[in-house]
Enzyme design. Structure first.
Site, PDB file in Angstrom:
ATOM      1  CB  SER A 125       4.901  -7.997   1.739  1.00  0.00           C
ATOM      2  OG  SER A 125       4.808  -8.359   0.376  1.00  0.00           O
ATOM      3  CE1 TYR A 138       9.745  -9.710   1.486  1.00  0.00           C
ATOM      4  CE2 TYR A 138       7.783 -10.377   0.269  1.00  0.00           C
ATOM      5  CZ  TYR A 138       8.569  -9.384   0.822  1.00  0.00           C
ATOM      6  OH  TYR A 138       8.187  -8.069   0.705  1.00  0.00           O
ATOM      7  CE  LYS A 142       8.130  -8.646   4.340  1.00  0.00           C
ATOM      8  NZ  LYS A 142       8.433  -7.383   5.054  1.00  0.00           N
TER       9      LYS A 142
END
Length: 247
Positions: A125, A138, A142
């Site tokens: 991401s 997250y 990531k």
């Protein structure tokens, strides 16, 4: 990599970016094995956080199709949590967003080394290069996914294995659109940073990147600019991110 005649495995293939990749790879002439944790027509069931299940999946695809040319470790989750939230959500994010890439590589890299060729595409991401306001697990997981892809490229790039890491920003999938509709500040910050692109656009960028064997695949080119600004002046970048979130 020319996808014509290749065998490609795509995890998270039941929807979102994964489904778009599977459809586009098929259109390019690849034999596609789509994998997900949910049972749908044309999608094989596999829990990517289960290392043994991935090993069995890889062995089965090799036995059925004679080999795997491209493995797309694409499954991912968001949590929307911060510092004080339950540990189980942190562990889940690390298992899906990072360790699934590790388990997949463990399962398929020996096969690719034996053949002398293969390609790994790991979906991370823009949060793995920048950050993700409102979702600490997250952002951290990531970043780990990007770092692991870099390690794979350094370790196996001269041994016949290509590696790319996909780092989109806003994509029109439930992962972003549902929190955005609910007024989530992190999702709003993502939407304010650039266009929300279609999954088909992401697939186009991936196919072009695989053709050129480019490591960093950016459906939003401005992410590269943001990343460079972050590296050149972290304090200024952090202040800008705070202003974006506060706005």
């Amino acid at each position: 990599m020319d996808l014509q005649g290749k065998v490609a495995v795509v995890t998270g293939g039941a929807g979102g970016i994964g489904a778009a990749l599977a459809a586009r790879f098929d259109a390019e002439g690849a034999t596609v094995v789509a994998v997900d944790r949910v049972a749908l027509d044309g999608v094989r069931v596999c829990d990517v956080t289960d290392a043994e299940a991935l090993r069995v999946l890889v062995g089965g695809v090799i036995a059925e199709h004679g080999g795997i040319d491209l493995f797309c470790s694409n499954a991912g989750i968001a949590t929307g949590v911060g510092l004080d939230d339950p540990d189980d959500l942190w562990h889940a994010a690390f298992e899906v967003n990072l360790m699934a890439h590790v388990y997949a590589a463990r399962a398929v890299v020996p096969h690719m080394l034996e053949r002398g060729s293969g390609y790994l595409l790991n979906t991370a991401s823009a949060a793995g290069l920048l950050t993700s306001p409102g979702d600490a697990p997250y952002a951290v997981s990531k970043h780990g996914a990007v770092a692991f892809a870099e390690w794979l490229a350094v370790t196996y790039g001269d041994r016949g294995i290509g590696v790319s890491v996909l780092c989109p920003m806003g994509v029109a999938t439930p992962l972003l659109m549902d929190p955005l509709a609910a007024g989530d500040p992190g999702a709003q910050a993502v939407a304010a940073s650039g266009d929300i692109v279609s999954t088909e656009h992401v697939a186009d960028v991936v196919v072009a990147g695989l053709r050129e064997e480019t490591f960093l695949l950016l459906p939003h080119p401005q992410v590269g600019t943001f990343w460079a600004q972050k590296a050149s002046d972290p304090d200024r970048w952090l202040a800008g991110m705070r202003r974006l979130v506060n706005r």
